[in-house]
Design a protein around this motif. Structure first.
Motif, mmCIF file in Angstrom:
data_model
loop_
_atom_site.group_PDB
_atom_site.id
_atom_site.type_symbol
_atom_site.label_atom_id
_atom_site.label_comp_id
_atom_site.label_asym_id
_atom_site.label_seq_id
_atom_site.Cartn_x
_atom_site.Cartn_y
_atom_site.Cartn_z
ATOM 1 N N VAL A 42 0.846 -1.193 0.000
ATOM 2 C CA VAL A 42 0.000 0.000 0.000
ATOM 3 C C VAL A 42 0.882 1.244 0.000
ATOM 4 O O VAL A 42 1.912 1.302 0.682
ATOM 5 N N THR A 46 -1.612 6.304 2.717
ATOM 6 C CA THR A 46 -2.787 5.585 2.245
ATOM 7 C C THR A 46 -3.164 4.506 3.255
ATOM 8 O O THR A 46 -2.299 3.794 3.764
ATOM 9 N N MET A 48 -5.655 1.163 3.485
ATOM 10 C CA MET A 48 -6.512 0.220 2.785
ATOM 11 C C MET A 48 -7.428 -0.439 3.808
ATOM 12 O O MET A 48 -6.956 -1.035 4.784
ATOM 13 N N GLU A 89 4.625 -1.689 4.481
ATOM 14 C CA GLU A 89 3.284 -1.457 5.010
ATOM 15 C C GLU A 89 3.136 -2.270 6.287
ATOM 16 O O GLU A 89 3.962 -3.141 6.593
ATOM 17 N N LYS A 234 -9.008 2.567 -6.721
ATOM 18 C CA LYS A 234 -9.311 2.752 -5.310
ATOM 19 C C LYS A 234 -9.953 1.521 -4.674
ATOM 20 O O LYS A 234 -9.962 1.390 -3.455
ATOM 21 N N ARG A 260 -11.172 -0.757 -0.023
ATOM 22 C CA ARG A 260 -11.038 0.584 -0.595
ATOM 23 C C ARG A 260 -9.830 1.295 -0.007
ATOM 24 O O ARG A 260 -9.552 1.198 1.190
ATOM 25 N N HIS A 261 -9.111 2.024 -0.892
ATOM 26 C CA HIS A 261 -7.992 2.866 -0.468
ATOM 27 C C HIS A 261 -8.497 4.246 -0.071
ATOM 28 O O HIS A 261 -9.332 4.830 -0.772
ATOM 29 N N THR A 263 -6.729 7.972 0.807
ATOM 30 C CA THR A 263 -5.469 8.698 0.757
ATOM 31 C C THR A 263 -5.636 10.097 1.324
ATOM 32 O O THR A 263 -6.740 10.640 1.393
ATOM 33 N N ILE A 270 -3.003 6.998 -6.480
ATOM 34 C CA ILE A 270 -4.300 6.351 -6.678
ATOM 35 C C ILE A 270 -5.317 7.408 -7.078
ATOM 36 O O ILE A 270 -5.566 8.345 -6.333
#
Length: 271
Positions: A42, A46, A48, A89, A234, A260-261, A263, A270
């Motif tokens: 990731v 951001t 996730m 991450e 996303k 879903r991301h 940011t 993204i």
């Protein structure tokens, strides 16, 4: 930040392993988070957020050694993964289970740091390594504290996608603590039918202890037919139906992953 220092493949791989060993540990629990990982991490700035759902249509119908039967269990897992930089991450899991007679139950939590080979290394395949340690309550797993290290290799070739996760597992507390290291590989082969729809096959197994694999009858093996919907960078959307052909495996499971991301800051990879 991306590492631009020169070095041999052996030196780079050793550096990657050292980074993992210095990080905290983690492990993904069977049939709670059913996923073959890709090598990408990731992005920084951001988060996730994923919901992993699966339902055992045909599973174990009798309790064994104080562990609840899996038949008609519904598992809901929340996974939160925060990007740290361009090559690392950390993820955190919350496992839950719902079943007639037991209601909604908290099962356990895991933490999973991961690092990958930076793009500046220009490797021909994606490579990352995750390590995971976590706790699960004894009525859902007799091995309450477990650890996993998961090498991840993937490659996109035109419309084809390939990923291999040859995971190694270890029990830290429970009846299997003296069994040594187990081998639990995962494999995915996918094909992009369109820009937005992919289909493929995922394979999961637990062969038992390295050097003394379980008999085929007792091994855990699952084969899933899956669909991935690539509606937006996303979003992550995956659906699958899996069968277990061996006696040691739940025989029919359906699963879904919705992610879903989110940011913030100035990061804009993204869209």
């Amino acid at each position: 930040m991306r590492d631009r220092a020169p070095g041999t493949w052996a030196t780079r791989l050793w550096s990657l392993l050292v980074l993992v060993c210095l990080a905290p540990f983690a492990q993904a629990q069977a049939n709670y988070e059913i996923q073959v990982y890709g090598a990408e991490t990731v992005c920084p700035q951001t988060l996730m957020v994923e919901l992993h759902s699966n339902f055992t249509v045909d599973g174990q119908k009798q309790a064994s050694d104080g562990v609840y039967p899996t038949n008609h269990q519904e598992h809901e897992t929340i996974e939160l993964t925060q990007g740290l930089n361009d090559w690392s991450e950390v993820g955190f899991y919350i496992f839950t289970s719902e079943q007639d007679g037991h209601g909604i139950q908290w099962v356990g939590d895991h933490i999973r740091p991961r690092v990958r080979a930076p793009d500046s290394w220009h490797w021909p395949v994606g490579v990352s390594i995750s390590t995971e340690i976590g706790y699960q309550r004894a009525m859902y797993s007799p091995d309450t504290w477990t650890w996993e290290i998961r090498p991840i290799i993937d490659k996109q070739l035109g419309r084809w996608y390939f990923a291999v996760n040859p995971a190694l597992e270890r029990t830290w507390h429970g009846p299997d603590v003296a069994q040594g290291i187990g081998f639990a590989p995962g494999v995915k082969v996918g094909y992009d039918f369109t820009k937005k729809i992919s289909g493929g096959v995922e394979y999961y197994a637990d062969y038992g202890r390295i050097g003394s694999f379980d008999s085929l009858h007792n091994q855990q093996q699952q084969i899933f037919a899956v669909t991935d919907l690539n509606v937006s960078p996303k979003w992550e959307i995956n659906f699958g139906v899996g069968i277990g052909p061996t006696a040691g495996t739940d025989h029919l499971i359906v699963k879904a992953i919705i992610g879903r991301h989110f940011t913030w800051g100035h990061h804009s990879e993204i869209e």
